[in-house]
Design a protein around this motif. Structure first.
Motif, PDB file in Angstrom:
ATOM      1  N   THR A  69     -12.109  -5.862  -3.607  1.00  0.00           N
ATOM      2  CA  THR A  69     -11.964  -5.497  -5.025  1.00  0.00           C
ATOM      3  C   THR A  69     -11.824  -6.787  -5.826  1.00  0.00           C
ATOM      4  N   SER A  70     -11.487  -6.645  -7.116  1.00  0.00           N
ATOM      5  CA  SER A  70     -11.388  -7.843  -7.939  1.00  0.00           C
ATOM      6  C   SER A  70      -9.977  -8.413  -7.987  1.00  0.00           C
ATOM      7  N   CYS A  71      -8.973  -7.625  -7.620  1.00  0.00           N
ATOM      8  CA  CYS A  71      -7.594  -8.120  -7.690  1.00  0.00           C
ATOM      9  C   CYS A  71      -6.627  -7.093  -7.135  1.00  0.00           C
ATOM     10  N   GLY A  72      -5.376  -7.478  -7.031  1.00  0.00           N
ATOM     11  CA  GLY A  72      -4.356  -6.557  -6.543  1.00  0.00           C
ATOM     12  C   GLY A  72      -4.206  -5.340  -7.434  1.00  0.00           C
ATOM     13  N   THR A  73      -4.247  -5.561  -8.738  1.00  0.00           N
ATOM     14  CA  THR A  73      -4.082  -4.452  -9.675  1.00  0.00           C
ATOM     15  C   THR A  73      -5.197  -3.422  -9.512  1.00  0.00           C
ATOM     16  N   GLU A  74      -6.420  -3.911  -9.346  1.00  0.00           N
ATOM     17  CA  GLU A  74      -7.519  -2.951  -9.142  1.00  0.00           C
ATOM     18  C   GLU A  74      -7.299  -2.153  -7.855  1.00  0.00           C
ATOM     19  N   SER A  75      -6.841  -2.831  -6.802  1.00  0.00           N
ATOM     20  CA  SER A  75      -6.581  -2.136  -5.544  1.00  0.00           C
ATOM     21  C   SER A  75      -5.509  -1.067  -5.743  1.00  0.00           C
ATOM     22  N   ASP A  76      -4.446  -1.413  -6.459  1.00  0.00           N
ATOM     23  CA  ASP A  76      -3.365  -0.454  -6.719  1.00  0.00           C
ATOM     24  C   ASP A  76      -3.891   0.765  -7.476  1.00  0.00           C
ATOM     25  N   SER A  77      -4.590   0.505  -8.578  1.00  0.00           N
ATOM     26  CA  SER A  77      -5.092   1.614  -9.390  1.00  0.00           C
ATOM     27  C   SER A  77      -6.071   2.478  -8.597  1.00  0.00           C
ATOM     28  N   THR A  78      -6.954   1.818  -7.848  1.00  0.00           N
ATOM     29  CA  THR A  78      -7.927   2.566  -7.054  1.00  0.00           C
ATOM     30  C   THR A  78      -7.212   3.493  -6.081  1.00  0.00           C
ATOM     31  N   ALA A  79      -6.199   2.958  -5.397  1.00  0.00           N
ATOM     32  CA  ALA A  79      -5.483   3.730  -4.379  1.00  0.00           C
ATOM     33  C   ALA A  79      -4.790   4.951  -4.991  1.00  0.00           C
ATOM     34  N   ILE A  80      -4.036   4.720  -6.066  1.00  0.00           N
ATOM     35  CA  ILE A  80      -3.247   5.805  -6.654  1.00  0.00           C
ATOM     36  C   ILE A  80      -4.174   6.863  -7.270  1.00  0.00           C
ATOM     37  N   LEU A  81      -5.144   6.407  -8.043  1.00  0.00           N
ATOM     38  CA  LEU A  81      -6.026   7.373  -8.725  1.00  0.00           C
ATOM     39  C   LEU A  81      -6.881   8.132  -7.713  1.00  0.00           C
ATOM     40  N   SER A  82      -7.244   7.486  -6.609  1.00  0.00           N
ATOM     41  CA  SER A  82      -7.987   8.172  -5.554  1.00  0.00           C
ATOM     42  C   SER A  82      -7.143   9.296  -4.956  1.00  0.00           C
ATOM     43  N   ALA A  83      -5.882   8.984  -4.662  1.00  0.00           N
ATOM     44  CA  ALA A  83      -5.008   9.998  -4.063  1.00  0.00           C
ATOM     45  C   ALA A  83      -4.858  11.198  -4.996  1.00  0.00           C
ATOM     46  N   LEU A  84      -4.782  10.937  -6.299  1.00  0.00           N
ATOM     47  CA  LEU A  84      -4.621  12.047  -7.252  1.00  0.00           C
ATOM     48  C   LEU A  84      -5.887  12.891  -7.326  1.00  0.00           C
ATOM     49  N   LYS A  85      -7.031  12.212  -7.340  1.00  0.00           N
ATOM     50  CA  LYS A  85      -8.301  12.958  -7.405  1.00  0.00           C
ATOM     51  C   LYS A  85      -8.534  13.759  -6.135  1.00  0.00           C
ATOM     52  N   ALA A  86      -8.114  13.205  -5.020  1.00  0.00           N
ATOM     53  CA  ALA A  86      -8.334  13.879  -3.749  1.00  0.00           C
ATOM     54  C   ALA A  86      -7.381  15.058  -3.557  1.00  0.00           C
ATOM     55  N   ASN A  87      -6.278  15.038  -4.311  1.00  0.00           N
ATOM     56  CA  ASN A  87      -5.276  16.109  -4.180  1.00  0.00           C
ATOM     57  C   ASN A  87      -4.951  16.705  -5.548  1.00  0.00           C
ATOM     58  N   PRO A  88      -5.943  17.320  -6.211  1.00  0.00           N
ATOM     59  CA  PRO A  88      -5.733  17.713  -7.610  1.00  0.00           C
ATOM     60  C   PRO A  88      -4.601  18.717  -7.811  1.00  0.00           C
ATOM     61  N   GLU A  89      -4.252  19.449  -6.767  1.00  0.00           N
ATOM     62  CA  GLU A  89      -3.207  20.470  -6.937  1.00  0.00           C
ATOM     63  C   GLU A  89      -1.810  19.866  -6.847  1.00  0.00           C
ATOM     64  N   ARG A  90      -1.724  18.627  -6.374  1.00  0.00           N
ATOM     65  CA  ARG A  90      -0.405  17.975  -6.236  1.00  0.00           C
ATOM     66  C   ARG A  90      -0.109  17.177  -7.502  1.00  0.00           C
ATOM     67  N   ARG A  91       1.015  17.446  -8.140  1.00  0.00           N
ATOM     68  CA  ARG A  91       1.283  16.873  -9.459  1.00  0.00           C
ATOM     69  C   ARG A  91       2.521  15.968  -9.475  1.00  0.00           C
ATOM     70  N   GLU A  92       3.008  15.574  -8.295  1.00  0.00           N
ATOM     71  CA  GLU A  92       4.163  14.669  -8.270  1.00  0.00           C
ATOM     72  C   GLU A  92       3.785  13.364  -7.575  1.00  0.00           C
ATOM     73  N   ILE A  93       4.399  12.288  -8.020  1.00  0.00           N
ATOM     74  CA  ILE A  93       4.134  10.979  -7.423  1.00  0.00           C
ATOM     75  C   ILE A  93       5.466  10.244  -7.252  1.00  0.00           C
ATOM     76  N   ILE A  94       5.554   9.452  -6.189  1.00  0.00           N
ATOM     77  CA  ILE A  94       6.825   8.766  -5.885  1.00  0.00           C
ATOM     78  C   ILE A  94       6.595   7.257  -5.852  1.00  0.00           C
ATOM     79  N   THR A  95       7.557   6.519  -6.358  1.00  0.00           N
ATOM     80  CA  THR A  95       7.552   5.064  -6.213  1.00  0.00           C
ATOM     81  C   THR A  95       8.995   4.578  -6.313  1.00  0.00           C
ATOM     82  N   THR A  96       9.206   3.267  -6.465  1.00  0.00           N
ATOM     83  CA  THR A  96      10.566   2.752  -6.617  1.00  0.00           C
ATOM     84  C   THR A  96      10.695   2.078  -7.979  1.00  0.00           C
ATOM     85  N   VAL A  97      11.943   1.893  -8.400  1.00  0.00           N
ATOM     86  CA  VAL A  97      12.176   1.256  -9.698  1.00  0.00           C
ATOM     87  C   VAL A  97      11.859  -0.241  -9.674  1.00  0.00           C
ATOM     88  N   LEU A  98      11.660  -0.804  -8.487  1.00  0.00           N
ATOM     89  CA  LEU A  98      11.450  -2.254  -8.396  1.00  0.00           C
ATOM     90  C   LEU A  98       9.987  -2.669  -8.367  1.00  0.00           C
TER      91      LEU A  98
END
Lengths: 402, 297
Positions: A69-98
Motif C-alpha cells: 500500500t502507500s502507507c500505514g494509514t492506508e493499510s489501517d483504513s483498508t483493513a477496517i473498511l474491508s471488515a465492515l463491508k464484508a460484515n454489513p450486518e455487524r455494527r459494532e467496532i472495538i479498539t483502545t483509547v491509545l
C-alpha cells in the motif's frame, strides 16, 4: 550539522544500502511489472523478491498475504473498511483509547455513520482490562483493531492473546504494528491475527510505502478497485522503487533484530536511567517492563514539552513530545490523558526513540544536556520554587482558566 | 515545527524579566484551557502614580507562551495602569512580529494575565469573558465557538453565509467539512437540515472602463498609500496578481497570519473599490509565510 536524532518513532533515515537497492528502479529498471516484455518482467521479479523479504520479517505463511500500500494509514483504513463491508450486518467496532489517529479518527467518523465504537480503557501504565475486552466481544462486532506497540510510550498490548480471543468469538482482528515491525520478532503464521499494518519509513525504508498483511482466507473487500495489481486487492500501479526498498529494509531489520533487542535496548536503558538519576521530579511513562527496546518516554514535571524540544533542538538533539503545543491541533496527548498522567506532567512528556544508528557518545551527550535544559525551564515555571516544586504546587499556583 | 518569527525565538531563548518578583503588589494567574498553558504575571506598581515600575513573569508553557509573556513584560514596563489595560493581544503578537494562528491564544493569555494582575492590584475580581473552541479555519484563525455562535445568532444556513459573516472557510477551503458539521448541528437544533449549496463560482472577469494597465497602476497606488501604516506595525503588503475582480496580495512581516489581517484587508479593499469604481475582492496569499518558511535552514 550532524545532530543527534532520537525521534525514530516519528520516522527513520533511509539506510544507504536501501537507497542503493531502490535507485535502479528509477532509471534502467523503469518497466511496469504488469508488462509482458522484458522491461517489465525484471521489475516484476524484483517486486516478488521484496514481497518475500517482507513475508520473512513478518513470519507470514504465504507471500500472497503481503499487500503493498502507500502507507500505514492506508493499510489501517483498508483493513477496517474491508471488515465492515464484508460484515454489513455487524455494527459494532472495538479498539483502545491509545490508538494512533489513523485508527481513532476513522472510528470517530464511523460513529457518525452509525457504528457503535467501543474504546477499551487503560490503567496508569496503559494496559487494557482484558475482562472488559472479553465482555465487548460478540457476534455484533465486525472488527477489533489494537496497536502492537504504542508510538508514544512504546508499550505493548497483548495482541497475540487478544487475537486468539477475537478469533474464538468469530470476530476479525487487525493490529496496527507500524512501531513494532522490525523492532520485535513477529511470527504471524502461528498467530490468529487476521490483518496487520506496517509502514516502511519506520524501519529505514522511504516514506510512501506500507503493507497490509491479510491472512489467507480472511474475507476482504478492496478499498481501491481498478487494475489487477496485488491480486486485485489494491489496484494502482506499484510503487516499484519503494517496494524494492522496503524489501531490502525488511531483510536488514531481520538481520539487526538481535542488535535491536540487546545494544539498542542497553543504550535506551542507559539514557533513561541517566536522565532519571540527574533530574528530580521526572518519571518514565507507560509499561516500562513491557515495551519496545528503542523507546523511552519521560515526563518532566512542571514544564512544557514544546519548550523542552526547542531547547533540545538548539543543542542539535531531536526528540518529540506529548505536549499539546507540539501537535498542530493543540490537543494534549490522548495517550497521556488516557493513562491519567497529571496535567503538569503530561505536558512535559518527552519521547526519545533510538535506532540501530544511535551511538554511545550521542546518549552520553543527551544525558549531559537534558538536566540543564530542564533546570533552565523550571526556573521560569510558576509551579517551581527555589530548589524544587513549591510547597503545594497545585495550590500555590491555581490559575483562572479561560 | 511551528513557523516562529525570529523575534519569538529570541524572546524564548532569552526571556526578559523571567522569575519571581519578591515585592510585587499586583499578581495575575491565568491559564488557557485550549492548551493547558498557564502564566503568573507579577507587577510592582507605584501607588502614587499608578505606574508599572517592574514586571516579571513565570510561565508553564510552550515557546510562544514564554515569548508572549516576555514581550508583555517589556511592553508594559513604565506604563500607567490605565494605558496598560489598553494593550491588546494583537499588540503582544505584533511586538513579536506575529504568531502562528494556532498560537494566537498565547497572546490572549498574556492580555488576560495583565487584566487579572491589575484587577488584583485594585482589589477587584477578574473573570474571563470569552470561550475558546477548537481551531477550525487556520487561514483566518477562527474557532468553532465563534462560528457556531455566529451561525446561531444570524440564522445562517450555507457555507457562503459563514464565509461572509466570519471569514472562516474563505481561504484554502480545507476546513469546509468542519464548518458543514457545525452548520448541520445548529440547523438540526432549528429543526432544519443542512443542504449543501455550492459556493458561488467566481464571476467571469468583465472588462471595466479602465485598461488593464490603468487598473493595475491604480491598485498599486492604493497599496503604496497604505504601506507606511503597515510598516509602522512591522508589516507590509505587496501586490501578487490581479485576476479579473480578484486582487491577490501578499501580507508579510507582522501582517502575515495576524488576526487583524481580515479587518486590515477589508479597509484596503474598500479603498480599492472606491478608487477603481468597481467591486473587487482582495485575497491574501500565503506567500509571506512561505517566504519565511523557505528562508529557514
Amino acid at each position: 550539522m550532524q545532530g543527534i536524532y532520537l525521534d525514530n518513532n516519528a520516522t527513520t533515515r533511509v539506510d544507504p544500502a536501501v537507497v542503493e537497492a531502490m535507485l535502479p528502479y528509477f532509471t534502467e529498471q523503469f518497466g511496469n511489472p504488469s508488462s509482458l516484455h522484458s522491461f517489465g518482467n525484471k521489475v516484476g521479479l524484483a517486486v516478488k523478491k521484496a514481497r518475500m523479504q517482507v513475508q520473512e520479517l513478518l513470519g507470514a505463511e504465504h507471500e500472497s498475504e503481503i499487500i503493498f500500500t502507500s502507507c500505514g494509514t492506508e493499510s489501517d483504513s483498508t483493513a477496517i473498511l474491508s471488515a465492515l463491508k464484508a460484515n454489513p450486518e455487524r455494527r459494532e467496532i472495538i479498539t483502545t483509547v491509545l490508538e494512533h489517529p489513523a485508527i481513532l479518527s476513522l472510528y470517530s467518523q464511523l460513529e457518525k455513520e452509525g457504528y457503535a465504537a467501543h474504546y477499551l480503557k487503560v490503567d496508569g501504565k496503559g494496559r487494557v482490562d482484558m475482562d472488559e475486552y472479553k465482555r465487548r466481544l460478540s457476534d455484533k462486532v465486525a472488527v477489533v483493531s489494537v496497536m502492537w506497540a504504542n508510538n508514544e510510550t512504546g508499550s505493548f498490548f497483548p495482541v497475540l492473546e487478544m487475537a486468539e480471543l477475537a478469533n474464538a468469538a468469530g470476530v476479525m482482528f487487525h493490529t496496527d504494528a507500524v512501531q513494532a515491525v522490525g523492532k520485535v520478532p513477529i511470527d504471524l503464521k502461528s498467530s490468529k491475527i487476521d490483518m496487520l499494518s506496517l509502514s516502511g519509513h519506520k524501519l529505514h525504508a522511504p516514506k510512501g510505502i506500507g503493507v497490509l498483511y491479510l491472512k489467507r482466507g480472511v474475507r476482504f473487500r478492496p478499498l481501491l478497485r481498478g487494475g489487477h495489481q496485488e491480486r486485485g486487492r489494491r489496484a494502482g500501479t506499484e510503487n516499484t522503487a519503494s517496494i524494492v526498498a522496503l524489501g531490502k529494509a525488511c531483510e536488514m531489520a531481520l538481520a539487526a533484530m538481535q542488535h535491536e533487542n540487546t545494544e539498542v535496548r542497553r543504550l535506551r536503558d542507559k539514557l533513561e536511567a541517566g536522565i532519571l538519576a540527574r533530574v528530580p521530579h521526572a518519571f518514565a511513562t507507560g509499561d516500562v517492563t513491557n515495551r519496545l527496546p528503542n523507546t523511552s518516554n519521560i515526563a518532566f514535571e512542571y514544564i512544557e514539552g514544546e519548550a523542552i524540544l526547542l531547547l533540545l533542538n538548539k543543542f542539535g538533539i531531536a526528540a518529540s513530545s506529548g505536549s499539546a503545543c507540539t501537535s498542530g491541533s493543540l490537543e494534549p496527548s490522548h495517550v497521556m490523558r488516557a493513562m491519567g498522567i497529571p496535567y503538569t506532567a503530561a505536558h512535559g512528556t518527552t519521547r526519545f526513540s533510538l535506532s540501530r544508528y544511535t551511538t554511545e557518545d550521542e546518549i552520553d551527550r543527551v544525558i549531559q544536556v537534558v538536566p540543564e535544559i530542564v533546570a533552565q525551564l523550571r526556573k521560569l515555571s510558576p509551579y517551581w520554587g527555589e530548589n524544587g516544586p513549591s510547597a503545594e504546587p497545585e495550590k500555590d499556583f491555581a490559575p483562572v482558566y479561560a | 515545527m511551528w513557523d516562529y518569527s525570529d523575534k519569538v525565538k529570541e524572546h524564548f531563548f532569552q526571556p526578559r524579566n523571567a522569575g519571581p518578583l519578591a515585592d510585587a503588589n499586583a499578581v495575575g494567574d491565568v491559564g488557557s484551557i485550549s492548551c493547558g498553558d498557564a502564566l503568573r504575571l507579577m507587577l510592582k506598581v507605584d501607588p502614587e502614580t499608578e505606574t508599572i515600575q517592574q514586571a516579571q513573569f513565570q510561565t508553564f508553557g510552550c515557546g510562544s507562551a514564554i515569548a508572549s509573556s516576555s514581550a508583555l513584560t517589556e511592553i508594559i514596563k513604565g506604563m500607567k495602569l490605565d494605558d496598560a489595560l489598553k494593550v491588546s493581544n494583537q499588540d503582544i503578537a505584533d511586538y513579536l512580529d506575529g504568531l502562528p494562528p494556532e498560537k494566537m491564544h498565547c497572546s490572549v493569555m498574556g492580555r488576560e494575565a495583565l487584566q487579572a494582575a491589575i484587577a488584583n492590584y485594585r482589589g477587584e475580581e477578574w473573570s474571563d469573558d470569552h470561550e475558546e473552541g477548537a481551531l477550525i479555519c487556520k487561514c483566518f484563525a477562527i474557532d468553532a465557538v465563534l462560528i457556531e455562535d455566529t451561525v446561531r445568532a444570524n440564522n445562517l444556513s450555507t457555507m457562503e453565509d459563514v464565509i461572509n459573516y466570519t471569514k472562516a472557510g474563505g481561504g484554502c477551503a480545507s476546513c469546509h467539512e468542519g464548518i458543514e458539521e457545525i452548520l448541520a448541528k445548529v440547523l438540526a437544533e432549528r429543526g432544519e437540515s443542512f443542504k449543501p449549496v455550492p459556493v458561488k463560482a467566481k464571476e467571469a472577469p468583465k472588462p471595466g472602463k479602465l485598461t488593464n494597465l490603468e487598473r493595475i497602476r491604480r491598485i498599486e497606488a492604493v497599496l503604496e498609500s497604505v504601506r507606511p501604516q503597515l510598516q509602522r506595525d512591522h508589516g507590509d503588503i505587496e501586490l501578487v496578481d490581479v485576476d479579473g475582480k480578484t486582487v491577490y496580495v501578499s501580507m508579510t512581516g507582522a501582517c502575515a497570519g495576524c488576526q487583524m489581517e481580515a479587518l486590515t484587508l477589508q479597509g484596503i479593499q474598500a479603498k480599492l473599490m472606491e478608487e477603481l469604481g468597481e467591486l473587487v475582492k482582495l485575497v491574501p496569499t500565503r506567500a509571506g509565510s512561505l517566504a519565511r518558511a523557505t528562508s529557514q535552514p
